[in-house]
Scaffold this active site. Sequence first.
Site: not given
Length: 582
Positions: A189, A381
């Site tokens: 991330k 995402s």
Amino acid sequence: MNFLRNLLAAIIGFFIAFFLLIFLFVIIGTVVGSDQEVVVKSNSILELDLSTPIKDYAPKDENPLGELLGLVDEKLALNKIINAIDNAKTDSNIKGISIKSTSINAGIAQTQAIRNKLEEFKESGKFVFAYNDVYDQKSYYLSSVADSLFLNPVGAIDFKGLSSEILYYKDFEDKYGIKMEVIRHGKYKSAVEPYLENKMSEANREQITSFLNSIWSEITEDVSQSRNITVENLNLIADASEGRNAELAKKNNLIDAAIYEDEYESKLKSIADASKVELISIEDYITSGKGRKSSVAKNKIAVIYAQGQIMYGEGNEDIIGQGIINKAIKKAVKDKNVKAIVLRVNSPGGSALASELIWRELELAKKEKPLVVSMGNLAASGGYYIACNADKIIAEPTTITGSIGVFGAIPNAYEFANDIGINAEQVRTNKSADYSVFEPMDEKFYTITKEGVEQIYTTFVTRVATGRKMSFEDVNEIAQGRVWTGKEAIEKGLVDELGSLDDAIKTAAELAEVDNYRVRNYPSYKKDFKDALKFSPFAKVRKEEILKEALGEESYRMFNNINQMKNLKGVQARMPFLIEIK
């Protein structure tokens, strides 16, 4: 007393004159607009200049004064460009296409979609030529599809391979005492990595290298086929920058000839077999009505465009909000003539809450009608969150998707405030976890926030596992915030097929078992009267332009990245948007 009376009369007179002026502008705009009819003349050549910003969906601005006063943002819609090229195939007035675009103001996936449509256009027997003084890498990629490709004798081609640069702020934070407190799940991330480290992690380097190589392979394979140069040689050309002048470009077969613009125009007349040719821009061709497909079919396929970052709220043309998107989904479901829904996603993600709310509405819609997702430049995402429950997911090979992970980021200025002599004191009635930007994050607040991040991550992975018919463990293995291209995502089970928006629409029609249909685009972005009056000339001067000029490009990038993180609210399902491909 007379003074107040005169003042009131002046104020009332001003507003009466103001609204009369607005009314006059509207009338003039309507009359002028009605006279601007574009006619496609015989012996026309469609000129493709894609330097105007390209969006998947760019509905006409409904502000009655915007276009008249020159305050409407210039933009082109990808769907209209595709339709225009498709219509040009059978338009007897169009002899061929000329590509003249120094830069392409579109993403790689959008550029590839246009390039593929130009390949189809060539099958009609009509020509595609290209010319430029200088080609950047993206414009060369598009132009390489041409039958003949020309360069100015003193021009150059910037063909060097792909690279990505990320700015890291950890040392800056330590120096000035202003930082981002980050809580995340997902080792890849990397949206928040620049706030935690002063250099790139191996995990991030691994994923960036992987998707850059995947995108570059698509570019080189397409150019190889069009220019008859092996992929191996293309990489050697890129390594040595052997497009840096016209002589080298010709020697390496990157172009067909080095000529001047007037010579290029003569070639256009010759190939069109006409003493005089008319050039018509892609914008004017679309305005003439060629940017849409004519159909009287009763059955409809709804295409709902979700473009921009995802934020909780109503949303607009540039921001995906659950308000506008969910209204569009409900309208499509309610319309009995809509037989299937295509969700076109072009988003880096954003608010996890808004993503969940859109996911839920799509889940309900899927029970009523077939649901197909088409992925554009980005569907990562939160963008993947809203896509994962479709009956079928179709991505472009160069789409960036995945990034299944979440994070929370909160600004903290405790050290900065302490250094300049500011002390913050709090008074509260209870012992619940609380946070102040002027105090260090305490363990209780961190624990509760981390729990929320983990809960949303688990929900996200569960949504994907259910939608893709995979186990939680299998999804978790390829999640962790890792980014994939469309081509890589097929191998991981995150995408079903590679293809365009047209392919997704055809698939939706097949699932709905309809042959004759037309496309209905959603959502509609209506402005109320108050919004329509926002026509001040100062509105055209965007703060971004002022800041860029004042700070410079690199400093502005740093400022913009920090500013975006500062404005995030709630837990985020967002891709590593700090990545910039060059």
